[in-house]
Design an enzyme around this catalytic site. Structure first.
Site, PDB file in Angstrom:
ATOM      1  N   TYR A  62       0.860  -1.186   0.000  1.00 39.11           N
ATOM      2  CA  TYR A  62       0.000   0.000   0.000  1.00 39.11           C
ATOM      3  C   TYR A  62       0.899   1.240   0.000  1.00 39.11           C
ATOM      4  CZ  TYR A  62      -4.061  -2.884   1.332  1.00 39.11           C
ATOM      5  OH  TYR A  62      -5.083  -3.808   1.374  1.00 39.11           O
ATOM      6  N   PHE A 217     -14.113  -5.198  -0.214  1.00 37.15           N
ATOM      7  CA  PHE A 217     -15.178  -4.703  -1.091  1.00 37.15           C
ATOM      8  C   PHE A 217     -16.548  -4.949  -0.445  1.00 37.15           C
ATOM      9  CE2 PHE A 217     -12.209  -5.988  -4.821  1.00 37.15           C
ATOM     10  CZ  PHE A 217     -11.394  -4.909  -4.555  1.00 37.15           C
ATOM     11  N   PRO A 218     -16.742  -4.556   0.822  1.00 40.18           N
ATOM     12  CA  PRO A 218     -17.991  -4.869   1.522  1.00 40.18           C
ATOM     13  C   PRO A 218     -19.206  -4.123   0.981  1.00 40.18           C
ATOM     14  CG  PRO A 218     -16.708  -3.326   2.805  1.00 40.18           C
ATOM     15  CD  PRO A 218     -15.823  -3.761   1.652  1.00 40.18           C
ATOM     16  N   GLY A 220     -19.272  -3.584  -2.506  1.00 39.49           N
ATOM     17  CA  GLY A 220     -19.270  -3.904  -3.925  1.00 39.49           C
ATOM     18  C   GLY A 220     -18.759  -2.750  -4.765  1.00 39.49           C
ATOM     19  N   GLY A 221     -18.915  -2.892  -6.086  1.00 45.57           N
ATOM     20  CA  GLY A 221     -18.648  -1.789  -7.003  1.00 45.57           C
ATOM     21  C   GLY A 221     -17.217  -1.386  -7.184  1.00 45.57           C
ATOM     22  N   PRO A 224     -15.341  -2.660 -12.533  1.00 40.96           N
ATOM     23  CA  PRO A 224     -16.419  -2.636 -13.523  1.00 40.96           C
ATOM     24  C   PRO A 224     -17.131  -3.991 -13.566  1.00 40.96           C
ATOM     25  CG  PRO A 224     -14.420  -1.668 -14.430  1.00 40.96           C
ATOM     26  CD  PRO A 224     -14.033  -2.286 -13.112  1.00 40.96           C
TER      27      PRO A 224
END
Length: 313
Positions: A62, A217-218, A220-221, A224
């Site tokens: 990171y 990614f709790p 989502g999105g 793409p």
């Protein structure tokens, strides 16, 4: 240890590697956005501690060590923060892409050493082995396709040496988790949200084995083709009725769904941090949970959800 001078744990108390932790932690990946304002990054982590957040998810890749350095300087021993890092990729600042796979045992060991140095720790409480054989994100090819048993051997050796306290897995398949159970896995990080619940069987296995489920990614999105929790009309209607945002409802649902769920939402914005932590106070009654549980789930990952050089979690 919680004392009279310590804030209540954000989202209530959960368990990670045998330790009590806040069920809402902090995912540090987005701190890289504050590279030009290091003081703001430190202040954001100090605010998280004030709000009762006592575990943080990070990685040496990171910001090519920037994020780990901020964590080292932001938290104090009395904060009692459990640091969870991950290995399996290395920074590639000369990219694109900005990351490259680092799956081989000697690379995993080097990554742990880099994390230890950057974090200023003698031992990292939990280190997640980030596998690259599930989507979305960076993929392993050639000599980077390494057998899980070979990776677990070096992870277990470093645990025995005291360099890491416990082993977690990220981006793992159900069969992979089953193979790894004898190594003493304490947490699993996979892509999972209210609208993408393809790993439900793995979540149930984790609950049965008292393994923390820590979804990335709790909401989502992130890629793409991945559905977003905030775009779902049922979630929007629940949020409006409760006076909260759809994102907060999505996080609250995760906390209500299973008791072994821990959250690591990330942000570089103090107001967003406050909103994420506030999601831990939202009560969802049986009727509301039934409506949310009935939301159709999309596949957890898909080929259309690829973005080269990105690693989830």
């Amino acid at each position: 240890m919680i004392t009279n001078n310590t804030p209540a744990r954000a989202g209530g108390a959960g368990r990670l590697a045998g330790r009590p932790v806040s069920r809402i932690g902090f995912g540090a990946m987005q701190l890289e956005r504050l590279r030009t304002d290091r003081d703001a990054a430190i202040a954001l982590l100090r605010r998280a501690a004030e709000l009762g957040v006592d575990h943080v998810d990070t990685a040496q890749f990171y910001g090519d060590g920037f994020v780990n350095g901020v964590i080292r300087d932001a938290f104090r021993p009395e904060d009692g923060v459990v640091v969870v890092s991950k290995v399996g990729a290395d920074p590639n600042p000369a990219g694109p892409p900005p990351l490259r796979p680092a799956q081989r045992p000697e690379q995993l060991r080097a990554s742990v050493e880099d994390n230890l140095e950057a974090l200023g720790l003698d031992q990292i409480p939990v280190v997640n082995l980030r596998r690259l054989d599930t989507r979305p994100g960076l993929r392993a090819e050639g000599d980077q396709i390494v057998d899980l048993d070979d990776q677990l051997a070096v992870m277990t050796a470093m645990r025995d040496e005291g360099k890491i306290g416990a082993i977690g897995l990220s981006g793992v398949t159900l069969d992979g988790l089953r193979r790894a159970l004898p190594a003493g896995i304490v947490c699993v990080q996979n892509s999972y949200s209210l609208v993408a619940r393809g790993d439900e069987e793995m979540l149930r296995l984790c609950a049965a084995e008292q393994i923390a489920w820590v979804p990335f990614f709790p909401l989502g999105g992130a890629f793409p083709g991945m559905p977003k929790v905030s775009d779902n009309p049922v979630v929007a209607a629940v949020a409006e009725s409760l006076g909260h945002t759809p994102a907060q409802v999505g996080l609250a649902w995760l906390l209500h769904h299973e008791p072994n769920v821990l959250l690591i939402p990330g942000t570089a914005d103090p107001a967003h941090l406050d909103a994420n932590v506030a999601a831990g106070t939202i009560e969802l009654d049986e009727t509301t949970m039934a409506a949310l549980n009935a939301v159709e789930s999309a596949p957890t990952t898909s080929r259309s959800a690829e973005r080269p050089g990105t690693i989830g979690g």
